[in-house]
Scaffold this motif. Structure first.
Motif, PDB file in Angstrom:
ATOM      1  N   ILE A  64      24.631-120.762   2.168  1.00  0.00           N
ATOM      2  CA  ILE A  64      23.863-122.008   2.083  1.00  0.00           C
ATOM      3  C   ILE A  64      22.385-121.708   1.859  1.00  0.00           C
ATOM      4  CG2 ILE A  64      23.085-124.044   3.379  1.00  0.00           C
ATOM      5  CD1 ILE A  64      25.864-124.000   4.767  1.00  0.00           C
ATOM      6  N   VAL A  65      21.818-120.811   2.645  1.00  0.00           N
ATOM      7  CA  VAL A  65      20.406-120.453   2.491  1.00  0.00           C
ATOM      8  C   VAL A  65      20.169-119.830   1.117  1.00  0.00           C
ATOM      9  CG1 VAL A  65      18.544-118.967   3.341  1.00  0.00           C
ATOM     10  CG2 VAL A  65      20.022-120.174   4.959  1.00  0.00           C
ATOM     11  N   GLY A  66      21.114-119.008   0.655  1.00  0.00           N
ATOM     12  CA  GLY A  66      20.981-118.374  -0.652  1.00  0.00           C
ATOM     13  C   GLY A  66      20.964-119.372  -1.790  1.00  0.00           C
ATOM     14  N   VAL A  67      21.844-120.371  -1.739  1.00  0.00           N
ATOM     15  CA  VAL A  67      21.901-121.381  -2.798  1.00  0.00           C
ATOM     16  C   VAL A  67      20.637-122.239  -2.785  1.00  0.00           C
ATOM     17  CG1 VAL A  67      23.110-123.432  -3.629  1.00  0.00           C
ATOM     18  CG2 VAL A  67      24.421-121.436  -2.882  1.00  0.00           C
ATOM     19  N   ILE A  68      20.167-122.601  -1.599  1.00  0.00           N
ATOM     20  CA  ILE A  68      18.936-123.392  -1.495  1.00  0.00           C
ATOM     21  C   ILE A  68      17.795-122.671  -2.205  1.00  0.00           C
ATOM     22  CG2 ILE A  68      17.152-124.222   0.097  1.00  0.00           C
ATOM     23  CD1 ILE A  68      19.382-124.775   2.129  1.00  0.00           C
ATOM     24  N   ASN A  69      17.648-121.380  -1.938  1.00  0.00           N
ATOM     25  CA  ASN A  69      16.563-120.619  -2.552  1.00  0.00           C
ATOM     26  C   ASN A  69      16.797-120.369  -4.033  1.00  0.00           C
ATOM     27  OD1 ASN A  69      14.436-119.660  -0.472  1.00  0.00           O
ATOM     28  ND2 ASN A  69      16.377-119.396   0.599  1.00  0.00           N
ATOM     29  N   ALA A  70      18.055-120.203  -4.435  1.00  0.00           N
ATOM     30  CA  ALA A  70      18.359-119.969  -5.843  1.00  0.00           C
ATOM     31  C   ALA A  70      17.922-121.154  -6.704  1.00  0.00           C
ATOM     32  CB  ALA A  70      19.856-119.706  -6.020  1.00  0.00           C
ATOM     33  N   VAL A  71      18.200-122.367  -6.234  1.00  0.00           N
ATOM     34  CA  VAL A  71      17.774-123.561  -6.964  1.00  0.00           C
ATOM     35  C   VAL A  71      16.262-123.677  -6.952  1.00  0.00           C
ATOM     36  CG1 VAL A  71      17.905-126.083  -7.065  1.00  0.00           C
ATOM     37  CG2 VAL A  71      19.945-124.756  -6.491  1.00  0.00           C
ATOM     38  N   ASN A  72      15.653-123.332  -5.830  1.00  0.00           N
ATOM     39  CA  ASN A  72      14.195-123.380  -5.722  1.00  0.00           C
ATOM     40  C   ASN A  72      13.534-122.410  -6.692  1.00  0.00           C
ATOM     41  OD1 ASN A  72      11.703-122.168  -3.544  1.00  0.00           O
ATOM     42  ND2 ASN A  72      11.644-124.174  -4.471  1.00  0.00           N
ATOM     43  N   PHE A  73      14.087-121.204  -6.813  1.00  0.00           N
ATOM     44  CA  PHE A  73      13.490-120.179  -7.671  1.00  0.00           C
ATOM     45  C   PHE A  73      13.599-120.523  -9.152  1.00  0.00           C
ATOM     46  CE2 PHE A  73      14.467-116.812  -4.222  1.00  0.00           C
ATOM     47  CZ  PHE A  73      13.327-117.187  -3.529  1.00  0.00           C
ATOM     48  N   ILE A  74      14.663-121.236  -9.544  1.00  0.00           N
ATOM     49  CA  ILE A  74      14.852-121.520 -10.967  1.00  0.00           C
ATOM     50  C   ILE A  74      13.965-122.673 -11.444  1.00  0.00           C
ATOM     51  CG2 ILE A  74      16.680-123.290 -10.948  1.00  0.00           C
ATOM     52  CD1 ILE A  74      18.120-121.606 -13.064  1.00  0.00           C
ATOM     53  N   ASP A  75      13.281-123.324 -10.522  1.00  0.00           N
ATOM     54  CA  ASP A  75      12.405-124.439 -10.877  1.00  0.00           C
ATOM     55  C   ASP A  75      11.056-123.896 -11.329  1.00  0.00           C
ATOM     56  OD1 ASP A  75      11.332-126.984 -11.159  1.00  0.00           O
ATOM     57  OD2 ASP A  75      10.747-127.123  -9.044  1.00  0.00           O
TER      58      ASP A  75
ATOM     59  N   ILE B 251      10.172-124.024 -15.069  1.00  0.00           N
ATOM     60  CA  ILE B 251       9.824-124.575 -16.380  1.00  0.00           C
ATOM     61  C   ILE B 251      10.164-126.060 -16.358  1.00  0.00           C
ATOM     62  CG2 ILE B 251      10.187-124.432 -18.871  1.00  0.00           C
ATOM     63  CD1 ILE B 251      11.230-121.657 -18.544  1.00  0.00           C
ATOM     64  N   ASP B 252       9.391-126.846 -17.105  1.00  0.00           N
ATOM     65  CA  ASP B 252       9.662-128.283 -17.193  1.00  0.00           C
ATOM     66  C   ASP B 252      11.139-128.549 -17.437  1.00  0.00           C
ATOM     67  OD1 ASP B 252       6.955-128.276 -17.091  1.00  0.00           O
ATOM     68  OD2 ASP B 252       6.627-129.461 -18.896  1.00  0.00           O
ATOM     69  N   SER B 253      11.764-129.332 -16.577  1.00  0.00           N
ATOM     70  CA  SER B 253      13.128-129.847 -16.699  1.00  0.00           C
ATOM     71  C   SER B 253      14.227-128.815 -16.473  1.00  0.00           C
ATOM     72  CB  SER B 253      13.359-130.511 -18.073  1.00  0.00           C
ATOM     73  OG  SER B 253      13.626-129.554 -19.082  1.00  0.00           O
ATOM     74  N   LEU B 254      13.895-127.520 -16.328  1.00  0.00           N
ATOM     75  CA  LEU B 254      14.949-126.505 -16.222  1.00  0.00           C
ATOM     76  C   LEU B 254      15.832-126.722 -14.997  1.00  0.00           C
ATOM     77  CD1 LEU B 254      16.302-123.949 -17.220  1.00  0.00           C
ATOM     78  CD2 LEU B 254      14.613-122.616 -15.932  1.00  0.00           C
TER      79      LEU B 254
ATOM     80  N   HIS C 218      14.034-117.224 -16.491  1.00  0.00           N
ATOM     81  CA  HIS C 218      13.258-118.077 -17.391  1.00  0.00           C
ATOM     82  C   HIS C 218      11.954-117.412 -17.804  1.00  0.00           C
ATOM     83  CE1 HIS C 218      12.328-119.325 -13.199  1.00  0.00           C
ATOM     84  NE2 HIS C 218      11.084-119.457 -13.630  1.00  0.00           N
ATOM     85  N   HIS C 219      11.343-116.620 -16.916  1.00  0.00           N
ATOM     86  CA  HIS C 219      10.135-115.886 -17.298  1.00  0.00           C
ATOM     87  C   HIS C 219      10.457-114.861 -18.386  1.00  0.00           C
ATOM     88  CE1 HIS C 219       8.719-116.953 -13.041  1.00  0.00           C
ATOM     89  NE2 HIS C 219       7.896-117.563 -13.860  1.00  0.00           N
ATOM     90  N   VAL C 220      11.572-114.146 -18.188  1.00  0.00           N
ATOM     91  CA  VAL C 220      11.974-113.117 -19.153  1.00  0.00           C
ATOM     92  C   VAL C 220      12.216-113.726 -20.533  1.00  0.00           C
ATOM     93  CG1 VAL C 220      13.774-111.446 -19.735  1.00  0.00           C
ATOM     94  CG2 VAL C 220      12.954-111.627 -17.376  1.00  0.00           C
ATOM     95  N   LEU C 221      12.951-114.854 -20.572  1.00  0.00           N
ATOM     96  CA  LEU C 221      13.287-115.459 -21.853  1.00  0.00           C
ATOM     97  C   LEU C 221      12.064-116.050 -22.547  1.00  0.00           C
ATOM     98  CD1 LEU C 221      16.751-117.203 -21.342  1.00  0.00           C
ATOM     99  CD2 LEU C 221      16.210-114.951 -22.252  1.00  0.00           C
TER     100      LEU C 221
ATOM    101  N   GLU D 129       9.054-114.936 -22.392  1.00  0.00           N
ATOM    102  CA  GLU D 129       8.302-113.822 -22.956  1.00  0.00           C
ATOM    103  C   GLU D 129       8.989-113.277 -24.213  1.00  0.00           C
ATOM    104  OE1 GLU D 129       7.714-110.933 -19.924  1.00  0.00           O
ATOM    105  OE2 GLU D 129       6.395-112.216 -18.727  1.00  0.00           O
ATOM    106  N   LYS D 130      10.320-113.254 -24.207  1.00  0.00           N
ATOM    107  CA  LYS D 130      11.052-112.724 -25.365  1.00  0.00           C
ATOM    108  C   LYS D 130      11.033-113.693 -26.539  1.00  0.00           C
ATOM    109  CE  LYS D 130      14.223-109.685 -22.878  1.00  0.00           C
ATOM    110  NZ  LYS D 130      15.645-109.358 -22.594  1.00  0.00           N
ATOM    111  N   TYR D 131      11.250-114.973 -26.253  1.00  0.00           N
ATOM    112  CA  TYR D 131      11.293-115.974 -27.321  1.00  0.00           C
ATOM    113  C   TYR D 131       9.898-116.381 -27.796  1.00  0.00           C
ATOM    114  CZ  TYR D 131      16.298-117.172 -26.829  1.00  0.00           C
ATOM    115  OH  TYR D 131      17.663-117.163 -26.820  1.00  0.00           O
ATOM    116  N   GLY D 132       8.938-116.410 -26.862  1.00  0.00           N
ATOM    117  CA  GLY D 132       7.656-117.026 -27.154  1.00  0.00           C
ATOM    118  C   GLY D 132       7.787-118.532 -27.233  1.00  0.00           C
ATOM    119  N   SER D 133       8.891-119.060 -26.689  1.00  0.00           N
ATOM    120  CA  SER D 133       9.173-120.497 -26.756  1.00  0.00           C
ATOM    121  C   SER D 133       9.834-120.961 -25.468  1.00  0.00           C
ATOM    122  CB  SER D 133      10.089-120.792 -27.947  1.00  0.00           C
ATOM    123  OG  SER D 133      10.611-122.109 -27.875  1.00  0.00           O
ATOM    124  N   ILE D 134       9.233-121.942 -24.827  1.00  0.00           N
ATOM    125  CA  ILE D 134       9.794-122.504 -23.609  1.00  0.00           C
ATOM    126  C   ILE D 134      11.057-123.301 -23.918  1.00  0.00           C
ATOM    127  CG2 ILE D 134       9.367-124.187 -21.773  1.00  0.00           C
ATOM    128  CD1 ILE D 134       6.430-123.275 -21.870  1.00  0.00           C
ATOM    129  N   THR D 135      11.049-124.035 -25.024  1.00  0.00           N
ATOM    130  CA  THR D 135      12.205-124.851 -25.400  1.00  0.00           C
ATOM    131  C   THR D 135      13.443-123.983 -25.617  1.00  0.00           C
ATOM    132  OG1 THR D 135      10.775-126.491 -26.448  1.00  0.00           O
ATOM    133  CG2 THR D 135      13.102-126.520 -27.056  1.00  0.00           C
TER     134      THR D 135
END
Length: 364
Positions: free
Chosen positions: A154-165, A167-170, A293-296, A298-304
């Motif tokens: 439960i604690v892991g999932v809570i933080n996992a969702v928090n960490f992925i927030d 980029i806009d709308s991700l 999301h940070h890695v992608l 940087e690789k794409y140069g595109s947030i979208t």
């Protein structure tokens, strides 16, 4: 379940409409109280943006549930799962309080962990726990470790969702996809509680998305991401009320695979940096630019492009999760899940673009 289709549809529409309307009010309040997210080296938005949008998500989630209790079929849905509902309300109140505090004043990792663990203990004490885990036909009995493993999950999932927030709308898109998958799984398993919770959550998130899509007018903040993580964690181990056996987790774990795996990978990388053991442990919970999301970006140069890539992988995991709870399609479901896993590893570690050093598109 057909008799519940009308109240569930009303719940979905009411949640979306309530969230959409209240987001405007929350945005004004956040601006007045100074709950503003300013750009920095970790964030990709160009201008100061209000946060605390999670309050609108929470209101869109909870208010329609209370209103629809007047409907006979809706009241019947709620009455069958009062224990679970009380557990979510009690633990959710703690998480919402933590989120608001963090969005307004900021909170350190130990305080967050303490409140999250307390919320998880409340859920586990009300029956949100599993005694065995099954994946790809292999089952592990947890015995006395069941409650502890459930709290960690439960604690892991809570933080996992928090960490992925990040980029806009991700986080909104990922959560909508997982919530829909959970709703379908709940329908297959006749898990009335999860159907109600996920219907309301999906509707609320869709209403909020209009404000959160790039360029975001408001962020959900920790108020939203922590609460969403709690609901997804709870429903991932909620046992159908008529089930004669302990919950065996398979599908729900697959649906949450991307944020959970990303969190585990990042924590391993942070811990691997040579230093004192205590410093390594502390570093595991510090913010940096190692997330998927940070890695992608940087690789794409595109947030979208980064958002679309992560959403497609999440969709693969969500489809796999649904298929694995259907006996006839279980093997196909695991194949889809493996495809999602391979795609995630490929994009994270091997995929390269010539324009790696191109300027990153900024969100206005």
């Amino acid at each position: 379940m057909a008799q519940y289709s009308v109240p569930l549809l009303l719940l979905f529409i009411a949640s979306a409409a309530t969230s959409f309307v209240t987001t405007a009010a929350v945005k004004r309040i956040a601006e007045e109280v100074g709950a503003i997210d300013h750009p920095n080296e970790r964030k990709f938005h160009a201008g100061a943006t209000p946060r605390m949008g999670g309050l609108a998500i929470i209101f869109g989630f909870g208010f329609p549930l209370m209103l629809l209790a007047a409907n006979g079929h809706a009241a019947e849905l709620v009455s069958k799962n009062l224990t679970y509902l009380f557990a979510v309300l009690a633990s959710g109140s703690l998480i919402v309080g933590l989120g608001v505090y963090d969005d307004l004043l900021g909170s350190d990792a130990p305080k967050k962990f303490l409140v999250q663990t307390t919320a998880a203990i409340i859920l586990v004490s009300f029956g949100f726990q599993f005694s065995s885990v099954s994946l790809a036909g292999f089952t592990v009995r947890l015995g006395y470790l069941g409650p502890l493993v459930s709290i960690i999950w439960i604690v892991g999932v809570i933080n996992a969702v928090n960490f992925i927030d990040g980029i806009d709308s991700l986080a909104t898109l990922v959560a909508i996809t997982i919530a829909v998958a959970f709703g379908v799984i709940a329908l297959i398993r006749h898990d009335v509680f999860s159907i109600v919770i996920m219907t309301s959550l999906a509707g609320s998130l869709i209403g909020f998305y209009r404000w959160n899509r790039p360029p975001a007018k408001i962020f959900m903040g920790d108020t939203g991401s922590l609460f969403i993580g709690l609901l997804l964690a709870a429903c991932s181990i909620a046992r159908p009320i008529k089930s004669p056996t302990a919950l065996i987790v398979g599908g729900p774990m697959l649906a949450l695979a991307l944020p959970v795996l990303d969190t585990l990978i990042v924590m391993k990388q942070r811990f691997g940096v040579k230093s004192a053991f205590s410093a390594r442990v502390t570093r595991m919970f510090n913010a940096d630019r190692r997330h998927f999301h940070h890695v992608l970006v940087e690789k794409y140069g595109s947030i979208t492009k980064a958002i679309v890539s992560i959403w497609i992988i999440t969709l693969l995991f969500a489809v796999a999760a649904v298929l694995t709870v259907i006996d006839e399609l279980k093997n196909f479901g695991y194949s889809v899940g493996i495809a999602g896993f391979v795609a995630m590893l490929f994009l994270r570690y091997w995929f390269r673009r010539h324009a790696v050093h191109a300027p990153v598109e900024r969100q206005a």
